[in-house]
Design an enzyme around this catalytic site. Structure first.
Site, mmCIF file in Angstrom:
data_model
loop_
_atom_site.group_PDB
_atom_site.id
_atom_site.type_symbol
_atom_site.label_atom_id
_atom_site.label_comp_id
_atom_site.label_asym_id
_atom_site.label_seq_id
_atom_site.Cartn_x
_atom_site.Cartn_y
_atom_site.Cartn_z
ATOM 1 N N GLU A 85 46.230 4.892 5.281
ATOM 2 C CA GLU A 85 46.043 4.320 3.778
ATOM 3 C C GLU A 85 43.997 3.971 3.529
ATOM 4 O O GLU A 85 43.702 2.953 4.416
ATOM 5 C CB GLU A 85 46.921 3.536 3.518
ATOM 6 C CG GLU A 85 46.247 2.461 2.369
ATOM 7 C CD GLU A 85 47.246 2.004 1.896
ATOM 8 O OE1 GLU A 85 47.610 1.153 2.269
ATOM 9 O OE2 GLU A 85 48.659 2.077 0.818
ATOM 10 N N LYS B 251 52.860 -17.484 -3.845
ATOM 11 C CA LYS B 251 51.658 -16.990 -3.034
ATOM 12 C C LYS B 251 50.734 -16.257 -3.616
ATOM 13 O O LYS B 251 51.279 -14.625 -3.385
ATOM 14 C CB LYS B 251 51.876 -17.686 -2.299
ATOM 15 C CG LYS B 251 50.297 -17.834 -1.552
ATOM 16 C CD LYS B 251 50.052 -17.471 -0.165
ATOM 17 C CE LYS B 251 49.196 -15.992 0.105
ATOM 18 N NZ LYS B 251 48.108 -15.647 -0.134
ATOM 19 N N CYS C 110 49.669 1.391 -4.623
ATOM 20 C CA CYS C 110 50.274 1.878 -2.864
ATOM 21 C C CYS C 110 50.247 3.295 -3.216
ATOM 22 O O CYS C 110 50.485 3.918 -2.178
ATOM 23 C CB CYS C 110 51.739 0.300 -2.649
ATOM 24 S SG CYS C 110 52.297 0.090 -4.216
ATOM 25 N N GLU D 278 57.488 -4.205 0.712
ATOM 26 C CA GLU D 278 56.816 -2.976 -0.367
ATOM 27 C C GLU D 278 55.724 -3.036 0.839
ATOM 28 O O GLU D 278 54.851 -3.945 0.277
ATOM 29 C CB GLU D 278 57.000 -3.318 -1.433
ATOM 30 C CG GLU D 278 57.955 -3.472 -2.089
ATOM 31 C CD GLU D 278 59.058 -2.143 -2.108
ATOM 32 O OE1 GLU D 278 58.407 -1.375 -1.705
ATOM 33 O OE2 GLU D 278 59.819 -2.643 -2.845
HETATM 34 P P1 NAP Z 1 47.277 -8.227 2.625
HETATM 35 O O1 NAP Z 1 46.206 -8.227 3.012
HETATM 36 O O2 NAP Z 1 48.456 -8.453 3.557
HETATM 37 O O3 NAP Z 1 47.745 -9.658 1.757
HETATM 38 C C1 NAP Z 1 49.252 -9.689 0.962
HETATM 39 C C2 NAP Z 1 49.491 -10.940 0.727
HETATM 40 O O4 NAP Z 1 49.580 -11.455 2.165
HETATM 41 C C3 NAP Z 1 48.642 -11.295 0.312
HETATM 42 O O5 NAP Z 1 48.836 -12.730 -0.525
HETATM 43 C C4 NAP Z 1 47.829 -12.330 1.880
HETATM 44 O O6 NAP Z 1 47.322 -13.563 1.623
HETATM 45 C C5 NAP Z 1 48.880 -12.852 1.873
HETATM 46 N N1 NAP Z 1 49.074 -13.017 3.749
HETATM 47 C C6 NAP Z 1 48.301 -12.317 4.534
HETATM 48 N N2 NAP Z 1 48.578 -12.258 5.963
HETATM 49 C C7 NAP Z 1 49.669 -12.999 6.279
HETATM 50 C C8 NAP Z 1 50.961 -13.344 6.589
HETATM 51 N N3 NAP Z 1 50.511 -13.610 8.056
HETATM 52 N N4 NAP Z 1 51.312 -14.373 6.672
HETATM 53 C C9 NAP Z 1 52.334 -13.916 5.088
HETATM 54 N N5 NAP Z 1 51.065 -13.790 3.923
HETATM 55 C C10 NAP Z 1 49.689 -12.825 4.185
HETATM 56 O O7 NAP Z 1 47.670 -7.086 1.533
HETATM 57 P P2 NAP Z 1 46.326 -6.909 0.054
HETATM 58 O O8 NAP Z 1 45.620 -6.494 1.410
HETATM 59 O O9 NAP Z 1 46.064 -7.864 -0.491
HETATM 60 O O10 NAP Z 1 46.389 -5.503 -0.303
HETATM 61 C C11 NAP Z 1 46.753 -4.060 0.009
HETATM 62 C C12 NAP Z 1 47.580 -3.308 0.232
HETATM 63 O O11 NAP Z 1 49.333 -3.493 -0.074
HETATM 64 C C13 NAP Z 1 47.571 -2.043 0.577
HETATM 65 O O12 NAP Z 1 48.239 -1.950 2.276
HETATM 66 C C14 NAP Z 1 48.489 -1.587 -0.093
HETATM 67 O O13 NAP Z 1 49.113 -0.461 0.205
HETATM 68 C C15 NAP Z 1 49.564 -2.644 0.009
HETATM 69 N N6 NAP Z 1 50.688 -2.527 -1.992
HETATM 70 C C16 NAP Z 1 51.710 -1.624 -1.338
HETATM 71 C C17 NAP Z 1 52.425 -1.139 -2.400
HETATM 72 C C18 NAP Z 1 53.982 -1.754 -2.511
HETATM 73 O O14 NAP Z 1 54.617 -1.274 -3.386
HETATM 74 N N7 NAP Z 1 54.394 -0.858 -1.402
HETATM 75 C C19 NAP Z 1 52.161 -2.204 -3.769
HETATM 76 C C20 NAP Z 1 51.009 -2.370 -3.786
HETATM 77 C C21 NAP Z 1 50.030 -2.352 -2.752
HETATM 78 P P3 NAP Z 1 45.235 -13.748 1.324
HETATM 79 O O15 NAP Z 1 45.159 -12.440 -0.236
HETATM 80 O O16 NAP Z 1 45.149 -14.706 1.467
HETATM 81 O O17 NAP Z 1 45.040 -13.168 2.529
#
Ligand code: NAP
Ligand code: MG
Length: 502
Positions: free
Chosen positions: A407, A197, A305, A271
């Site tokens: 962040e 997804k 990230c 992650e």
């Molecule tokens: P996010 O809001 O947490 O969303 C990540 C994914 O999870 C999306 O596909 C989202 O769908 C889905 N999702 C949302 N709520 C969910 C739930 N309750 N259950 C299951 N899946 C759910 O993160 P983002 O805003 O896309 O990305 C930014 C974040 O990613 C930042 O905090 C960044 O630091 C982190 N990140 C971490 C790494 C690492 O390797 N540590 C790498 C890159 C990014 P929707 O998009 O449809 O909401």
């Protein structure tokens, strides 16, 4: 923001793009693009212009049932888990070739979805191919016979490394291709089947990866794709047919997924976010640091990230560091992400744009000094509706300010001052997170000593890059488990020990 005129260059450039997918009605289930069940749609927006240029199905629980059912059958009854690891590795090598053939489609679709400058997205296919090729080299590790004697001499145990099962792979929008591939490649090598997804803003570039997988001849049902909101992600995480969850995204969503997986006793890799520091030692070569600064602290317009967005400078050289960082960031061109010279693009989404501007305002309100940037960028040429924030450097930042603790995930750097190295290490470790970090210094031993004291999953010395062969993961609020390396492959295995008399 005013509406873009039709003869603006950015609009004309977009009209000329030939992208493989724009408005789509289907999801990928059992080896074929299949109409989605529901009627809901999610838009895909170009963050450089604000224009909606694509759309995908807003999936339903029935779509998840179909995709997980397909993955379940391919795992329980199909040939994929029963191939040898070397046979699966041959597929990974073919996928790598198919991905490389699609480099331009991948790059342009990625850039149009999330505004990553093409100078960044142009490397996505080669990086993805490199990840598939690296994991293919681990077939021998899976095939190696592993027989361990009982310490008391009473027999021996054959240790099997079996695929863990059907895996749910959930990704964020910042690197929509590679944050899936880093899960997909080890899952496939291990013999797992998957349901992916992607994040709502970036559902289309991944379809090109699915096409590469299909062209490589991977059997039907091994790889499935659904699109939809976070709610759909929640349905997928909790689906009874899923054996393991691998997630990259924010810490708050990661906690919810961890809680659900805890209740279900379902293995999970997380992650999550970060707030990493670059420790500038007193002997650092600031010219050399300037050359890697954007890559290591502002990569992808600050939407990476592990980047070190807190720069810790020795008091003796504070002004010099502020001047170098300010000049380096100010010299990076902000503009159309389709322009190969662009260094900084827009924020990936409107909500991220608002969040970043709120952080900039909070920094100013708390007394930080913007040495460059500090507000929304107003660009012309058709980019008037885009989500651009000026790349911003804050000096005089203190540890208690929000911009120093939370962040931001946008083009904002903070520079803090320290008096001695112990204080620098304490500042670097004074965070809820523990993902990345950097040490700049010319004395290699001294730099390594500081790196050893940092409470984080990865640290770079004088540069940062992730190595496919070395584990990458976060400590504390940055996550659970690791990706990359043999450790990343182990996350897709389940062990079985068969004891017998020798
Ligand atoms: P996010 O809001 O947490 O969303 C990540 C994914 O999870 C999306 O596909 C989202 O769908 C889905 N999702 C949302 N709520 C969910 C739930 N309750 N259950 C299951 N899946 C759910 O993160 P983002 O805003 O896309 O990305 C930014 C974040 O990613 C930042 O905090 C960044 O630091 C982190 N990140 C971490 C790494 C690492 O390797 N540590 C790498 C890159 C990014 P929707 O998009 O449809 O909401
Ligand atoms: Mg989000």
């Amino acid at each position: 923001m005013t509406a873009a005129t039709h003869d603006a260059p950015a609009v004309a450039a977009r009209a000329g793009l030939k992208l493989p997918y724009t408005h789509v009605e289907d999801i990928f289930v059992h080896g074929a693009w299949t109409p989605a069940r529901g009627t809901g749609r999610n838009p895909v927006t170009d963050p450089a212009t604000g224009e909606v240029w694509g759309s995908v199905p807003d999936g339903t629980p029935e779509d998840v049932d179909a995709a997980v059912g397909s993955a379940r059958r391919a795992f329980d009854d199909g040939k994929w888990p029963r191939l040898t690891p070397s046979e699966r590795a041959a597929y990974l090598l073919r996928i790598a070739e198919e991905v490389e053939k699609r480099a331009e489609e991948l790059s342009l679709t990625n850039t149009r979805e999330n505004g990553s400058p093409v100078s960044e997205s142009a490397g996505a296919a080669a990086n993805a191919a490199g990840i598939f090729r690296y994991f293919a080299t681990l077939a021998g590790y899976l095939e190696r016979e592993d027989v361990r004697a009982f310490p008391n001499g009473g027999g021996e145990s054959v240790v099997r490394r079996e695929p863990i099962g059907v895996c749910a792979l959930i990704a964020p929008w910042n690197f929509p291709i590679n944050l899936v591939v880093i899960k997909l490649a080890p899952a496939l090598l291990a013999g797992c089947t998957v349901v992916i997804k992607p994040a709502s803003p970036t559902p289309l570039s991944l379809r090109v990866i699915i096409d590469a997988v299909a062209a490589a001849g991977v059997p039907a049902g091994v790889v499935n794709l659904v699109t939809g909101s976070g709610r759909l992600g929640d349905v997928l995480v909790k689906h009874p047919g899923v054996d393991k969850v691998a997630f990259t995204g924010s810490t708050p969503v990661g906690r919810k997924i961890a809680a659900a997986c805890g209740e279900l006793l379902r293995p999970v890799t997380l992650e999550l976010g970060g707030k990493s520091s670059a420790v500038v030692l007193p002997d650092a070569d600031l010219d050399a640091m300037s050359k890697v600064l954007i890559r290591s602290s502002m990569r992808n317009t600050g939407q990476t990230c592990y980047i070190s967005t807190r720069i810790l400078a020795p008091a003796s050289r504070y002004d010099e560091v502020v001047d170098m960082v300010t000049a380096t960031i100010a010299a990076g061109k902000q503009g159309d992400p389709l322009d190969p010279d662009t260094v900084f693009g827009p924020c990936a989404t409107e909500s991220q744009y608002r969040t970043v501007l709120e952080y900039v305002d909070s920094g100013l309100a708390e007394g930080a000094r913007a040495t460059t940037g500090g507000r929304a960028a107003s660009l012309g040429g058709g980019l008037e509706g885009g989500y651009f924030v000026e790349p911003t450097v804050f000096a005089d930042v203190t540890p208690e300010m929000r911009i120093s603790r939370e962040e931001i995930f946008g083009p904002v750097l903070c520079i803090l001052k320290y008096d001695d190295v112990d204080e620098a290490v304490a500042l670097a470790n004074n965070t809820e997170f523990g993902l990345g970090g950097l040490v700049f210094g010319q004395d290699a031993d001294a730099a390594l000593k500081v790196a050893d004291r940092m409470d984080t999953g990865s640290v770079g010395i004088n540069f940062f890059a992730s190595n496919h062969a070395a584990p990458f993961g976060g400590r504390h609020d940055s996550g659970l488990g690791t990706e990359y390396g043999i450790e990343g492959l182990n996350a897709y295995l389940s062990y079985k020990s068969i004891h017998r008399r020798a």
